[in-house]
Design an enzyme around this catalytic site. Structure first.
Site, short mmCIF file in Angstrom:
data_model
loop_
_atom_site.label_atom_id
_atom_site.label_comp_id
_atom_site.label_asym_id
_atom_site.label_seq_id
_atom_site.Cartn_x
_atom_site.Cartn_y
_atom_site.Cartn_z
N ARG A 79 -12.50 37.01 44.90
CA ARG A 79 -11.10 36.59 44.96
C ARG A 79 -10.23 37.83 45.16
NH1 ARG A 79 -12.64 32.27 45.94
NH2 ARG A 79 -12.30 30.30 44.84
N HIS A 114 -11.36 34.82 54.50
CA HIS A 114 -11.83 33.94 53.41
C HIS A 114 -12.79 32.87 53.96
CE1 HIS A 114 -10.89 32.14 49.21
NE2 HIS A 114 -12.14 31.90 49.59
P1 NAP Z 1 -20.97 31.66 38.59
O1 NAP Z 1 -22.29 31.01 38.86
O2 NAP Z 1 -20.08 31.09 37.57
O3 NAP Z 1 -21.31 33.18 38.22
C1 NAP Z 1 -20.36 34.06 37.72
C2 NAP Z 1 -21.03 35.36 37.31
O4 NAP Z 1 -20.01 36.29 36.93
C3 NAP Z 1 -21.95 35.19 36.11
O5 NAP Z 1 -23.10 35.99 36.28
C4 NAP Z 1 -21.10 35.71 34.95
O6 NAP Z 1 -21.85 36.27 33.88
C5 NAP Z 1 -20.33 36.82 35.64
N1 NAP Z 1 -19.10 37.12 34.90
C6 NAP Z 1 -18.06 36.31 34.61
N2 NAP Z 1 -17.13 36.96 33.88
C7 NAP Z 1 -17.61 38.20 33.69
C8 NAP Z 1 -17.14 39.32 32.99
N3 NAP Z 1 -15.96 39.31 32.33
N4 NAP Z 1 -17.88 40.44 32.99
C9 NAP Z 1 -19.08 40.48 33.62
N5 NAP Z 1 -19.60 39.43 34.31
C10 NAP Z 1 -18.86 38.31 34.33
O7 NAP Z 1 -20.11 31.79 39.92
P2 NAP Z 1 -20.62 31.73 41.45
O8 NAP Z 1 -20.91 30.34 41.86
O9 NAP Z 1 -21.69 32.74 41.62
O10 NAP Z 1 -19.29 32.17 42.21
C11 NAP Z 1 -18.68 33.41 41.98
C12 NAP Z 1 -17.32 33.49 42.65
O11 NAP Z 1 -17.47 33.65 44.06
C13 NAP Z 1 -16.45 32.24 42.55
O12 NAP Z 1 -15.80 32.17 41.31
C14 NAP Z 1 -15.48 32.41 43.70
O13 NAP Z 1 -14.32 33.09 43.24
C15 NAP Z 1 -16.24 33.30 44.69
N6 NAP Z 1 -16.54 32.60 45.97
C16 NAP Z 1 -15.99 33.08 47.11
C17 NAP Z 1 -16.28 32.49 48.32
C18 NAP Z 1 -15.74 33.03 49.61
O14 NAP Z 1 -15.87 32.40 50.64
N7 NAP Z 1 -15.16 34.20 49.60
C19 NAP Z 1 -17.14 31.37 48.36
C20 NAP Z 1 -17.66 30.89 47.17
C21 NAP Z 1 -17.35 31.53 45.97
P3 NAP Z 1 -22.84 35.36 32.98
O15 NAP Z 1 -23.97 34.95 33.92
O16 NAP Z 1 -23.31 36.27 31.93
O17 NAP Z 1 -22.03 34.19 32.52
C1 GLV Z 2 -14.45 29.63 48.01
O1 GLV Z 2 -13.72 30.55 47.98
C2 GLV Z 2 -15.06 29.03 46.88
O2 GLV Z 2 -14.67 29.35 45.74
O3 GLV Z 2 -15.98 28.20 47.07
#
Ligand code: NAP
Ligand code: GLV
Length: 311
Positions: A226, A274
């Site tokens: 983000r 994005h």
């Molecule tokens: P997720 O499964 O919820 O994983 C989040 C990870 O971040 C977990 O490993 C968590 O640790 C870690 N985390 C959270 N808070 C933290 C902190 N304070 N300190 C250290 N580690 C922390 O999320 P995801 O599905 O992988 O997605 C991640 C992010 O990618 C989304 O929230 C979104 O913003 C972004 N995204 C972007 C796009 C794009 O097109 N640019 C697309 C999809 C997603 P724990 O495992 O220990 O809980």
């Molecule tokens: C895209 O940014 C997502 O959070 O899936």
């Protein structure tokens, strides 16, 4: 219960979502929101960002489905019902797309493609060397659904992979760091830093001058999480000073990125709009329908956001 799913989503993809539900989950009464529509009885809502007043009008809401993996925008809405489960998007196409993006960008930075471009622009045959992947360390912030999958792919390519998360992880050939205390050690050897954290009160602004100073000089940054994670002025300063040599940014504090933003003209700063990865309605429709069926059968929902943690 009528299985009505109100779509309060990114308008331009309404057609694709409507088609996906009609083909894959016809048992769901998928209804794109239209102003004036009576939504007082709607039990389910699929949302990205929602017009003011809409949440309050859905008086029978049972589940909110986020269109994206990140739900920071939804959580920031003061009108979001507090007592309705919020389910984030987890679907294999979204994960695959992010793995593809991270691999693409890590290889781009690993091979410093900008040096090849510069030589080609001057028609110069300049020998270009780069380390073997096992001599290159890539660090991923966030080892969740997306970060863990990206890490596994980079391991497959032979890179030294380390990850940083809130809790310790045990992933094959990934060195795990966790919590604020281990962040400096994680950063100290990370040559290509990938951010895949959720945006929360703890992670906002985490990509800042102090963090950049802890990376090896000349590191690369890839932010696919983000825009709010990055302090933009700090990146510009770190790049001007050579502490960060190159960056790829997919997300920004203001989107679309304004035409006069300095990022557009910063050398070795690469911009994608994005679209690192986008939810696939076909793959998502099936999963949403399955979650609704589970809920109606009294089973537990998957991927429900912990409101206290913010992800
Ligand atoms: P997720 O499964 O919820 O994983 C989040 C990870 O971040 C977990 O490993 C968590 O640790 C870690 N985390 C959270 N808070 C933290 C902190 N304070 N300190 C250290 N580690 C922390 O999320 P995801 O599905 O992988 O997605 C991640 C992010 O990618 C989304 O929230 C979104 O913003 C972004 N995204 C972007 C796009 C794009 O097109 N640019 C697309 C999809 C997603 P724990 O495992 O220990 O809980
Ligand atoms: C895209 O940014 C997502 O959070 O899936």
């Amino acid at each position: 219960m009528t299985r009505t799913l109100l779509f309060a989503g990114a308008g331009e993809r309404t057609e694709a979502w409507t088609r996906a539900f009609a083909e894959i989950a016809p048992e769901i009464d998928f209804r794109p929101y239209e102003p004036g529509q009576d939504i007082s009885n709607v039990p389910y809502c699929l949302a990205w960002r929602v017009a003011p007043g809409l949440w309050a009008a859905m008086k029978q809401l049972k589940i909110i489905f986020g269109i994206g993996a990140g739900v920071d925008r939804l959580l920031a809405d003061p009108g979001l019902p507090r007592d309705v489960p919020l389910v984030r998007m987890v679907e294999p196409e979204l994960t695959r797309g992010m793995v593809e993006y991270v691999l693409w960008q890590c290889l781009f930075h690993h091979r410093k493609v900008w040096e090849l471009e510069a030589a080609q622009n001057c028609a110069v045959w300049r020998p270009h060397t780069y380390p073997a992947p096992w001599d290159r360390t890539i660090g991923i912030m966030g080892l969740g659904e997306l970060g863990a999958a990206a890490a596994a792919k980079l391991v497959e390519f032979g890179f030294q992979v380390r990850g940083w998360s809130r809790s310790p992880k045990s992933l094959p050939k990934v060195t795990s760091f966790f919590g604020p205390d281990q962040l400096p050690a994680f950063l100290s050897k990370t040559e290509i830093l990938v951010c895949l954290l959720p945006l929360t009160s703890e992670t906002r602004g985490i990509l800042n001058a102090s963090l950049f100073a802890q990376l090896p000089r000349g590191a690369s940054l890839i932010n696919a999480a983000r825009g709010g994670h990055l302090v933009e002025a700090d990146l510009l300063a770190a790049m001007a000073a050579g502490q960060i040599n190159a960056a790829t940014l997919d997300v920004f504090e203001t989107e679309p990125l304004p035409p006069d933003h300095p990022f557009w003209s910063t050398e070795r700063l690469y911009i994608t709009p994005h679209n690192a990865s986008v939810t696939d309605p076909r793959s998502a429709a099936w999963r949403i329908a399955r979650q609704i069926a589970k809920f109606e059968a009294g089973e537990e929902l998957d991927n429900v956001i912990d409101r206290a943690r913010g992800y």
